[in-house]
Scaffold this active site. Sequence first.
Site, PDB file in Angstrom:
ATOM      1  CB  SER A 143      -0.860  -0.002   1.267  1.00  0.00           C
ATOM      2  OG  SER A 143      -1.498   1.242   1.448  1.00  0.00           O
ATOM      3  CE1 TYR A 156      -4.522  -2.053   4.806  1.00  0.00           C
ATOM      4  CE2 TYR A 156      -3.501   0.095   4.500  1.00  0.00           C
ATOM      5  CZ  TYR A 156      -4.076  -1.034   3.971  1.00  0.00           C
ATOM      6  OH  TYR A 156      -4.201  -1.179   2.613  1.00  0.00           O
ATOM      7  CE  LYS A 160      -1.817  -3.785   3.157  1.00  0.00           C
ATOM      8  NZ  LYS A 160      -1.946  -4.909   2.214  1.00  0.00           N
TER       9      LYS A 160
HETATM   10  N1  LIG Z   1      -8.580  -0.120  -1.512  1.00  0.00           N
HETATM   11  C1  LIG Z   1      -7.536   0.631  -1.249  1.00  0.00           C
HETATM   12  O1  LIG Z   1      -7.619   1.878  -1.196  1.00  0.00           O
HETATM   13  C2  LIG Z   1      -6.195  -0.023  -1.018  1.00  0.00           C
HETATM   14  C3  LIG Z   1      -5.055   0.810  -0.980  1.00  0.00           C
HETATM   15  C4  LIG Z   1      -3.821   0.218  -0.766  1.00  0.00           C
HETATM   16  C5  LIG Z   1      -3.715  -1.157  -0.607  1.00  0.00           C
HETATM   17  N2  LIG Z   1      -4.837  -1.932  -0.640  1.00  0.00           N
HETATM   18  C6  LIG Z   1      -4.673  -3.384  -0.466  1.00  0.00           C
HETATM   19  O2  LIG Z   1      -5.270  -4.075  -1.533  1.00  0.00           O
HETATM   20  C7  LIG Z   1      -5.558  -5.421  -1.133  1.00  0.00           C
HETATM   21  C8  LIG Z   1      -6.961  -5.792  -1.566  1.00  0.00           C
HETATM   22  O3  LIG Z   1      -7.891  -5.045  -0.801  1.00  0.00           O
HETATM   23  P1  LIG Z   1      -9.164  -4.331  -1.443  1.00  0.00           P
HETATM   24  O4  LIG Z   1      -8.934  -2.880  -1.335  1.00  0.00           O
HETATM   25  O5  LIG Z   1      -9.491  -4.927  -2.738  1.00  0.00           O
HETATM   26  O6  LIG Z   1     -10.272  -4.686  -0.315  1.00  0.00           O
HETATM   27  P2  LIG Z   1     -11.542  -5.677  -0.359  1.00  0.00           P
HETATM   28  O7  LIG Z   1     -12.052  -5.714   1.021  1.00  0.00           O
HETATM   29  O8  LIG Z   1     -12.457  -5.236  -1.429  1.00  0.00           O
HETATM   30  O9  LIG Z   1     -10.895  -7.075  -0.749  1.00  0.00           O
HETATM   31  C9  LIG Z   1     -10.097  -7.803   0.168  1.00  0.00           C
HETATM   32  C10 LIG Z   1     -10.354  -9.286  -0.030  1.00  0.00           C
HETATM   33  O10 LIG Z   1      -9.498 -10.032   0.861  1.00  0.00           O
HETATM   34  C11 LIG Z   1     -10.258 -11.120   1.367  1.00  0.00           C
HETATM   35  N3  LIG Z   1      -9.713 -11.633   2.635  1.00  0.00           N
HETATM   36  C12 LIG Z   1      -9.714 -11.045   3.851  1.00  0.00           C
HETATM   37  N4  LIG Z   1      -9.195 -11.869   4.776  1.00  0.00           N
HETATM   38  C13 LIG Z   1      -8.825 -13.002   4.132  1.00  0.00           C
HETATM   39  C14 LIG Z   1      -8.219 -14.213   4.555  1.00  0.00           C
HETATM   40  N5  LIG Z   1      -7.920 -14.439   5.839  1.00  0.00           N
HETATM   41  N6  LIG Z   1      -7.965 -15.146   3.619  1.00  0.00           N
HETATM   42  C15 LIG Z   1      -8.305 -14.948   2.318  1.00  0.00           C
HETATM   43  N7  LIG Z   1      -8.895 -13.836   1.874  1.00  0.00           N
HETATM   44  C16 LIG Z   1      -9.152 -12.857   2.773  1.00  0.00           C
HETATM   45  C17 LIG Z   1     -11.665 -10.537   1.562  1.00  0.00           C
HETATM   46  O11 LIG Z   1     -12.659 -11.542   1.690  1.00  0.00           O
HETATM   47  C18 LIG Z   1     -11.801  -9.688   0.299  1.00  0.00           C
HETATM   48  O12 LIG Z   1     -12.377 -10.420  -0.754  1.00  0.00           O
HETATM   49  C19 LIG Z   1      -5.365  -5.443   0.382  1.00  0.00           C
HETATM   50  O13 LIG Z   1      -4.123  -6.029   0.695  1.00  0.00           O
HETATM   51  C20 LIG Z   1      -5.359  -3.968   0.746  1.00  0.00           C
HETATM   52  O14 LIG Z   1      -4.675  -3.704   1.932  1.00  0.00           O
HETATM   53  C21 LIG Z   1      -6.075  -1.385  -0.844  1.00  0.00           C
END
Ligand SMILES: NC(=O)c1ccc[n+]([C@@H]2O[C@H](COP(=O)([O-])OP(=O)(O)OC[C@H]3O[C@@H](n4cnc5c(N)ncnc54)[C@H](O)[C@@H]3O)[C@@H](O)[C@H]2O)c1
Length: 289
Positions: A143, A156, A160
Site C-alpha cells: 500500500s 494497517y 504494510k
Molecule cells: N482499496 C484501497 O484503497 C487499497 C489501498 C492500498 C492497498 N490496498 C490493499 O489491496 C488489497 C486488496 O484489498 P481491497 O482494497 O481490494 O479490499 P476488499 O475488502 O475489497 O478485498 C479484500 C479481499 O481479501 C479477502 N480476505 C480477507 N481476509 C482473508 C483471509 N484471511 N484469507 C483470504 N482472503 C481474505 C476478503 O474476503 C476480500 O475479498 C489489500 O491487501 C489492501 O490492503 C487497498
Amino acid sequence: MQDFKNKTAVITGAASGIGRALARQCAEEGMKVALADIDEKGMESLSRELTEKGAVVESFVTDVREFSSVEDLVRSSQDAFGDIHLVFNNAGVMLGGYAWERSEDDWRWVFDVNFFGVVNGLRAFVPVLIEQGEEAHVVNTASIGGLMVGPFLSPYIVSKHAVVALTESVYYELQTLEAPVNISALCPGAISTGIVDSERIRPEDRSNKAPLGSPLEREFDHMLTEGVKEGLDPGEVGPMVFAALRENRFWIYTHPMMEESILPRARSIIEGTNPLYTPELTENLLTEE
Ligand SMILES: NC(=O)c1ccc[n+]([C@@H]2O[C@H](COP(=O)([O-])OP(=O)(O)OC[C@H]3O[C@@H](n4cnc5c(N)ncnc54)[C@H](O)[C@@H]3O)[C@@H](O)[C@H]2O)c1
C-alpha cells in the site's frame, strides 16, 4: 514477463475489490485463473462472470492466515491447471484508531492477514516457482501506507511497511539465485473497494474489536471511508499491474503522488528532524493526485 496467454495465475483476496479486478485482467490476458478467498459467495459470482466470458477459472476457499490452507491452494491450483506463473498475495484487511487502544484481536487479525498472509504465500509458492524453472512473477499487495506513516491506522500501516520490506528482501534473494522468478510490490493509493468495510469478514476467532472511542478517531475513520469510496476504480489497477509486469518493474504505483507522500518523511529521517503532523499527511494517503 511478456507472455501470459494460457499461463496460470493465483490470486488471494480475489472475491472483492483489487483482487477481483486482477482476476478479470488475468482472464482478459487469456490466463487460467485460480481464485482464493474466504468469501465463497464473492468468488462464486466472479467465477460465473468470468466463465460466461469463456475464461478458465477455479475457486478455492483459502484462509491466508493458515499456512496449511495456502499449501492446499498450491496443490489445488496445480491439480487444476499444472504449473503456476503468476501469484498475487493480495488479501488484506484494514482497521484504525489509536494504536494503544486497539485490542489484541485487532492487531493480530490485521497482521495475520496482511503480513503472515504474504509470508504464507511466499513460503508455499516460491519454492514451487523456483522448482518449476519457468518464468514466473509474484506480486505482493502492500500500500502507499507501506511507504508513508500517518495517525490512526497503525496496525494497517505497520503491516504494510512489513510487506514492503519483505518484498524487497525477497527481491534481493531471488537475484542471488538468478532464478527466472521475479517479485513486485504493488503500492496502491485510494482504490474504491470494500477495504473500509473489512469488519464484514472479520473471523469469529478475532471478534474482540476495540471501538473508536474519540471524536478525532471517528472523524479520521469517516474521512478514510469517504476517501476510499472516491478512490480510483479497481478496474484501472489491472492494466497498471500488467504494464509493470511486462516491464519487470518492482514498484507498482497507482497514483502519481509519491513525492509529496514519501519525500517529507525521508527528509525528516535523513535530517533527524521530528515527524511533523499536518492534515496533509492524511490527505496524501487518500488523494488521487
Ligand atoms: N482499496 C484501497 O484503497 C487499497 C489501498 C492500498 C492497498 N490496498 C490493499 O489491496 C488489497 C486488496 O484489498 P481491497 O482494497 O481490494 O479490499 P476488499 O475488502 O475489497 O478485498 C479484500 C479481499 O481479501 C479477502 N480476505 C480477507 N481476509 C482473508 C483471509 N484471511 N484469507 C483470504 N482472503 C481474505 C476478503 O474476503 C476480500 O475479498 C489489500 O491487501 C489492501 O490492503 C487497498
